[in-house]
Design a protein around this motif. Sequence first.
Motif, PDB file in Angstrom:
ATOM      1  N   GLY A 292     -22.757  -3.745 -57.097  1.00  0.00           N
ATOM      2  CA  GLY A 292     -22.492  -3.617 -55.668  1.00  0.00           C
ATOM      3  C   GLY A 292     -23.683  -3.865 -54.757  1.00  0.00           C
ATOM      4  N   PRO A 293     -24.881  -3.374 -55.108  1.00  0.00           N
ATOM      5  CA  PRO A 293     -26.038  -3.588 -54.217  1.00  0.00           C
ATOM      6  C   PRO A 293     -26.626  -4.997 -54.284  1.00  0.00           C
ATOM      7  N   GLU A 294     -26.144  -5.835 -55.183  1.00  0.00           N
ATOM      8  CA  GLU A 294     -26.720  -7.166 -55.363  1.00  0.00           C
ATOM      9  C   GLU A 294     -26.358  -8.091 -54.188  1.00  0.00           C
ATOM     10  N   PRO A 295     -27.105  -9.199 -54.009  1.00  0.00           N
ATOM     11  CA  PRO A 295     -26.936 -10.054 -52.816  1.00  0.00           C
ATOM     12  C   PRO A 295     -25.770 -11.036 -52.904  1.00  0.00           C
ATOM     13  N   TYR A 296     -24.612 -10.544 -53.266  1.00  0.00           N
ATOM     14  CA  TYR A 296     -23.403 -11.353 -53.246  1.00  0.00           C
ATOM     15  C   TYR A 296     -22.242 -10.431 -52.914  1.00  0.00           C
ATOM     16  N   LEU A 297     -21.147 -11.012 -52.510  1.00  0.00           N
ATOM     17  CA  LEU A 297     -19.949 -10.245 -52.176  1.00  0.00           C
ATOM     18  C   LEU A 297     -19.201  -9.961 -53.468  1.00  0.00           C
ATOM     19  N   LEU A 298     -18.931  -8.696 -53.723  1.00  0.00           N
ATOM     20  CA  LEU A 298     -18.345  -8.286 -55.001  1.00  0.00           C
ATOM     21  C   LEU A 298     -16.911  -7.791 -54.825  1.00  0.00           C
ATOM     22  N   SER A 299     -16.006  -8.377 -55.617  1.00  0.00           N
ATOM     23  CA  SER A 299     -14.622  -7.911 -55.682  1.00  0.00           C
ATOM     24  C   SER A 299     -14.360  -7.392 -57.089  1.00  0.00           C
ATOM     25  N   VAL A 300     -13.726  -6.249 -57.184  1.00  0.00           N
ATOM     26  CA  VAL A 300     -13.542  -5.583 -58.470  1.00  0.00           C
ATOM     27  C   VAL A 300     -12.081  -5.607 -58.912  1.00  0.00           C
ATOM     28  N   ASP A 301     -11.889  -5.989 -60.167  1.00  0.00           N
ATOM     29  CA  ASP A 301     -10.574  -5.905 -60.798  1.00  0.00           C
ATOM     30  C   ASP A 301     -10.370  -4.456 -61.222  1.00  0.00           C
ATOM     31  N   ALA A 302      -9.468  -3.767 -60.530  1.00  0.00           N
ATOM     32  CA  ALA A 302      -9.261  -2.340 -60.765  1.00  0.00           C
ATOM     33  C   ALA A 302      -7.935  -2.043 -61.445  1.00  0.00           C
ATOM     34  N   GLU A 303      -7.427  -3.002 -62.217  1.00  0.00           N
ATOM     35  CA  GLU A 303      -6.125  -2.827 -62.882  1.00  0.00           C
ATOM     36  C   GLU A 303      -5.112  -2.323 -61.860  1.00  0.00           C
ATOM     37  N   ASP A 304      -4.435  -1.209 -62.134  1.00  0.00           N
ATOM     38  CA  ASP A 304      -3.446  -0.689 -61.181  1.00  0.00           C
ATOM     39  C   ASP A 304      -4.010   0.433 -60.314  1.00  0.00           C
ATOM     40  N   GLY A 305      -5.345   0.545 -60.316  1.00  0.00           N
ATOM     41  CA  GLY A 305      -5.987   1.618 -59.570  1.00  0.00           C
ATOM     42  C   GLY A 305      -6.261   2.835 -60.415  1.00  0.00           C
ATOM     43  N   PHE A 306      -5.874   2.763 -61.704  1.00  0.00           N
ATOM     44  CA  PHE A 306      -6.122   3.824 -62.683  1.00  0.00           C
ATOM     45  C   PHE A 306      -5.399   5.128 -62.369  1.00  0.00           C
ATOM     46  N   SER A 307      -4.295   5.029 -61.649  1.00  0.00           N
ATOM     47  CA  SER A 307      -3.485   6.212 -61.374  1.00  0.00           C
ATOM     48  C   SER A 307      -2.166   5.778 -60.754  1.00  0.00           C
ATOM     49  N   ASP A 308      -1.137   6.619 -60.932  1.00  0.00           N
ATOM     50  CA  ASP A 308       0.135   6.402 -60.247  1.00  0.00           C
ATOM     51  C   ASP A 308       0.156   7.093 -58.893  1.00  0.00           C
ATOM     52  N   ASP A 309      -0.847   7.917 -58.634  1.00  0.00           N
ATOM     53  CA  ASP A 309      -0.933   8.662 -57.378  1.00  0.00           C
ATOM     54  C   ASP A 309      -1.666   7.822 -56.337  1.00  0.00           C
TER      55      ASP A 309
ATOM     56  N   PHE B  99     -10.466   6.290 -55.473  1.00  0.00           N
ATOM     57  CA  PHE B  99     -11.220   5.376 -56.320  1.00  0.00           C
ATOM     58  C   PHE B  99     -11.704   4.186 -55.497  1.00  0.00           C
ATOM     59  N   ALA B 100     -10.839   3.672 -54.636  1.00  0.00           N
ATOM     60  CA  ALA B 100     -11.228   2.560 -53.765  1.00  0.00           C
ATOM     61  C   ALA B 100     -12.384   2.959 -52.855  1.00  0.00           C
ATOM     62  N   GLY B 101     -12.363   4.201 -52.385  1.00  0.00           N
ATOM     63  CA  GLY B 101     -13.457   4.692 -51.548  1.00  0.00           C
ATOM     64  C   GLY B 101     -14.773   4.733 -52.315  1.00  0.00           C
ATOM     65  N   ALA B 102     -14.701   5.107 -53.597  1.00  0.00           N
ATOM     66  CA  ALA B 102     -15.902   5.124 -54.426  1.00  0.00           C
ATOM     67  C   ALA B 102     -16.437   3.710 -54.636  1.00  0.00           C
ATOM     68  N   LEU B 103     -15.532   2.746 -54.801  1.00  0.00           N
ATOM     69  CA  LEU B 103     -15.955   1.352 -54.938  1.00  0.00           C
ATOM     70  C   LEU B 103     -16.633   0.874 -53.658  1.00  0.00           C
ATOM     71  N   TRP B 104     -16.030   1.193 -52.528  1.00  0.00           N
ATOM     72  CA  TRP B 104     -16.594   0.794 -51.238  1.00  0.00           C
ATOM     73  C   TRP B 104     -17.992   1.387 -51.058  1.00  0.00           C
ATOM     74  N   SER B 105     -18.152   2.640 -51.429  1.00  0.00           N
ATOM     75  CA  SER B 105     -19.458   3.289 -51.311  1.00  0.00           C
ATOM     76  C   SER B 105     -20.496   2.632 -52.206  1.00  0.00           C
ATOM     77  N   ALA B 106     -20.023   2.010 -53.299  1.00  0.00           N
ATOM     78  CA  ALA B 106     -20.926   1.327 -54.223  1.00  0.00           C
ATOM     79  C   ALA B 106     -21.317  -0.062 -53.730  1.00  0.00           C
ATOM     80  N   GLY B 107     -20.709  -0.523 -52.641  1.00  0.00           N
ATOM     81  CA  GLY B 107     -21.033  -1.845 -52.106  1.00  0.00           C
ATOM     82  C   GLY B 107     -19.986  -2.898 -52.377  1.00  0.00           C
ATOM     83  N   VAL B 108     -18.842  -2.509 -52.940  1.00  0.00           N
ATOM     84  CA  VAL B 108     -17.762  -3.446 -53.236  1.00  0.00           C
ATOM     85  C   VAL B 108     -17.030  -3.811 -51.943  1.00  0.00           C
ATOM     86  N   VAL B 109     -16.658  -5.086 -51.796  1.00  0.00           N
ATOM     87  CA  VAL B 109     -15.982  -5.528 -50.572  1.00  0.00           C
ATOM     88  C   VAL B 109     -14.522  -5.896 -50.800  1.00  0.00           C
TER      89      VAL B 109
END
Length: 269
Positions: free
Chosen positions: A75-92, A99-109
């Motif tokens: 996430g902190p690297e100098p490129y735009l990062l998109s993450v394959d998160a399967e189904d979000g790892f939950s039915d909730d 989880f998406a918020g944690a990805l965003w905090s890590a620098g994922v776009v």
Amino acid sequence: MTAEPTATPFAGLHHRPGEPLLLPNAWDHASAAALHARGFAAIGTTSLAVAAAAGLPDGQGATREQTLSLARMLGPEPYLLSVDAEDGFSDDPQEVAEFAGALWSAGVVGVNLEDGLGPVGRHAAKIAAVKAAVPGLFVNARTDTHWLGDGDDTDTLRRLDAYQQAGADGVFVPGVTDPDRIGALVRRVGAPLNILYSPTGPTVSQLADLGVARISLGSLLYRRALGAALDAVADIVAGRVPGGTTPSYAEVATPDRNVSASRSANSSG
């Protein structure tokens, strides 16, 4: 009504008619750095590689922590990062949003969320929850009607319509390779269409002509890398010099050494 897309640099790469975003998928720091050094401004991850590297099954919700760990590394690297998160790892939906918020905090776009042919309403609720929690995160909503199902066009469009209504920024239909069907999808859906590149399907230029907005490579590079390793071993055993490209020790040990020189390359990938 479909929500207006959030204007971000990553979203902007999906709105260039005739110039789709070619998104290569990395699996670790070294692969991502090498791709960035070749001029790719945006890079995705591949869930198959994350799972295989950990000795876990893909698409079974087993790699939540590994996926987040990789996101925090890249996430902190100098490129735009998109993450394959399967189904979000939950039915909730709220857990997926967290989880998406944690990805965003890590620098994922961006995030790729797949429906696995599960209930349409549940997947739409996940998308809506993510967009409510992290409006700036580009949500690429994937339907598996062609990947896991029989490719029914009516079901595909029903799902894509629901996901767009829920706020998806883009839609993804892996497994469809027929140019006529791809063109029909482009004309029918309102959101940018993502197609998974197939060596036996249309070329990148042909997909661009069809109006595809994003072309993902998925697990192809990872599987090719494994194949190259096996080919090299076979060559060595047979007394042949291994063919193909072999980065030097220095290039791998210092992955950013060629980034400045490569920035004159096609920064859009």
